[in-house]
Design an enzyme around this catalytic site. Structure first.
Site, short mmCIF file in Angstrom:
data_model
loop_
_atom_site.label_atom_id
_atom_site.label_comp_id
_atom_site.label_asym_id
_atom_site.label_seq_id
_atom_site.Cartn_x
_atom_site.Cartn_y
_atom_site.Cartn_z
N ASN A 131 0.44 -1.33 0.02
CA ASN A 131 0.28 0.16 -0.13
C ASN A 131 0.56 1.07 0.00
OD1 ASN A 131 -0.06 -0.35 2.56
ND2 ASN A 131 -1.05 -0.03 3.80
N GLU A 229 4.63 -3.86 12.08
CA GLU A 229 3.27 -2.66 12.52
C GLU A 229 2.22 -3.36 11.01
OE1 GLU A 229 3.74 0.29 13.52
OE2 GLU A 229 5.57 1.32 13.37
N CYS A 263 -3.18 1.24 6.93
CA CYS A 263 -3.74 1.22 8.15
C CYS A 263 -4.35 2.34 9.29
CB CYS A 263 -1.84 0.32 8.77
SG CYS A 263 -1.33 1.54 8.98
N GLU A 437 8.26 3.29 14.36
CA GLU A 437 9.14 3.75 13.23
C GLU A 437 9.15 5.33 13.48
OE1 GLU A 437 9.40 0.71 9.94
OE2 GLU A 437 7.71 1.32 10.41
#
Ligand code: NAD
Length: 459
Positions: A131, A229, A263, A437
């Site tokens: 994505n 993640e 997400c 991150e």
């Protein structure tokens, strides 16, 4: 070879190598062999190389953006936005490479010093989703290399062309074989090579919760560090004291980004009683202005879904919600363009027990729920296994403070729809994963803390 398709029309836009496991293992050998020299380079040398990578890619943004439109389906302006977002990480970590500071601690013994250093964790591996084909790789690679780690990366087989282009530019910038390697092929088999190799000391994974759990379990055997993640189920809460226009604009932008395949996409939109109907009208008016089309357009357009599996899931979730009494305010079905295009859809009067409330939708669907009180909506927002991000709109400072504490998520975003940038720690809790991150925190994931006691100093 792996064929890569344009989700907008099904045409083949390129191919990527389908590597054998031997080839994957050879690439792992190379990152292990390259680690000692890379980790010993001066921080400034690593920084200069990352900076050069940043500059080379920045000067050719359009090349990357067009590849991304073709293989991912997002529109050109979004692709360019993603490139700026990703470049931000390369630039940030080129700087951060120079600031991996340690500590000295007042000694517990006489004539002794306690020195704490942060050492590169070792050779590392990363697996990324389709994505954000550019940003995900830029973010992981820049952090690892800045910390002094080498990295092998397996991009998504849906979008490998952007990834290999980034590798090409990495080589031009002076990132050699072994310091960064890229492999594509059978994801599960490649995953097993990564998790099964004791020398790989860290895996960074972005993708579904199911695959993240598999990788975490397998990595447990060699006790690797992990950054996970994973999936999300973001609540987006609009209180009646919110700045109404701001909330509408932020919601529409956040939801339609990448056709909802994000997400951190608002996945459960809670609107307070007294503004509920008015809010539905306002988002319907705004969403109706946005066109659905393939991505080579000047303006923002809603593109296709990435593949048939994703498309079918959206159709199924929407149909099921409708059959359980959802009110269709807008859209609600496959788009007349055909293929993988789905109509931007607003579903109202949803209930928490519906499957759509518990599932990451990954499509341009606004699922709207009604709520009455703050306490009630906090409980409902938290009643999910996920904990990536939550959004809320309110003008009350006290309520904003309470929400930022009470909501179970790695990121709580108040009065804005904007979440990620290089300077903030991005990541989730619960089944959305762990590790961060971006920012100073991101680099901590790639170092090991070592404490040295130097006693007997005046013997
Ligand atoms: P996915 O888990 O199917 O795939 C992600 C990556 O894992 C791909 O490279 C894929 O090839 C690889 N993979 C698949 N099976 C594997 C296995 N058995 N072993 C090793 N690797 C394997 O997810 P996806 O469909 O590509 O991406 C969508 C998911 O990613 C969504 O759940 C989304 O929420 C999540 N995501 C999370 C974040 C975040 O930062 N939290 C960001 C983007 C996407």
């Amino acid at each position: 070879m792996i064929q890569v398709f344009n989700p907008a029309d099904g045409s083949i836009v390129g191919e990527a190598p389908e590597m054998s496991l031997d080839q994957v293992k050879q690439a792992v050998e190379r990152i292990c062999a390259a680690f000692p020299a890379w980790s010993r380079k001066l921080a400034k040398e690593r920084s200069d190389i990352l900076r050069r990578w940043f500059e080379l890619v920045r000067d050719d943004k359009q090349v990357f953006a067009e590849i991304m439109v073709r293989e991912n389906g997002k529109c050109l302006s979004e692709a360019l936005g993603e490139i700026d977002y990703g470049l931000g990480f390369i630039e940030w970590y080129a700087e951060e490479a120079k600031r991996v500071y340690g500590d000295t601690i007042p000694s517990h013994a006489s004539n002794a010093a306690v020195v704490v250093t942060k050492e590169p964790a070792g050779p590392t591996a990363a697996i990324t989703p389709w994505n954000f084909p550019f940003m995900m790789i830029a973010r992981k690679v820049a952090t690892a290399l800045a910390a002094g780690c080498t990295m092998i990366i397996k991009p998504s087989e849906e979008t490998p062309l952007t990834a290999y282009k980034l590798l090409e530019y990495a080589r031009l910038a002076g990132i050699p074989d072994g310091v960064l390697e890229m492999v594509t092929g059978n994801p599960a088999e490649i995953g097993k090579v990564f998790t099964g190799d004791d020398r790989i000391r860290k895996i960074s994974f972005t993708g579904s919760t199911a695959v993240g759990k598999l990788l975490a379990a397998a990595s447990g055997q060699s006790l690797k560090k992990m950054t996970l993640e994973l999936g999300g189920n973001a609540p987006f809460i609009v209180f009646d004291d919110a700045n109404f226009e701001q909330a509408v604009a932020a919601l529409v932008a956040a939801k339609l980004r990448n056709s909802g395949q994000v997400c951190i996409s608002p996945n459960r939109i809670y609107v307070q009683d007294s503004i509920y109907e008015h809010f539905l009208e306002a988002i319907a008016a705004k969403v109706s202005e946005i066109r659905v089309d393939q991505g080579f357009q000047e303006e923002f357009v809603v593109g296709p879904l990435v593949n048939k599996v994703g498309f079918d899931k959206v159709v199924e979730l929407v149909d099921e919600a409708k059959s359980h009494g959802a009110r269709v305010v807008l859209g609600g079905k496959a788009h007349s363009k055909g293929g993988l295009f789905f109509e931007p859809t607003i579903l109202a009067d949803l209930r928490d027990e519906m499957r759509i409330a518990r599932t990451e939708i990954f499509g341009p669907v606004f699922p709207i729920y009604r709520f009455s009180t703050e306490e009630e909506v906090v409980n409902r927002a938290n009643s999910t296994e996920y904990g990536l991000v939550a959004y809320a709109f309110t003008r009350s400072h006290g309520r904003a403070q309470r929400l930022s504490r009470a909501i179970e998520a790695g990121m709580v975003i108040l009065n804005s729809g904007s979440v990620g940038t290089a300077s903030v720690p991005f990541g989730g809790i619960k089944h959305s994963g762990y590790g961060r991150e971006g920012s100073y925190y991101g680099i901590e994931e790639y170092v090991e803390v070592k404490y040295a006691l130097m006693a007997g100093l005046d013997d």
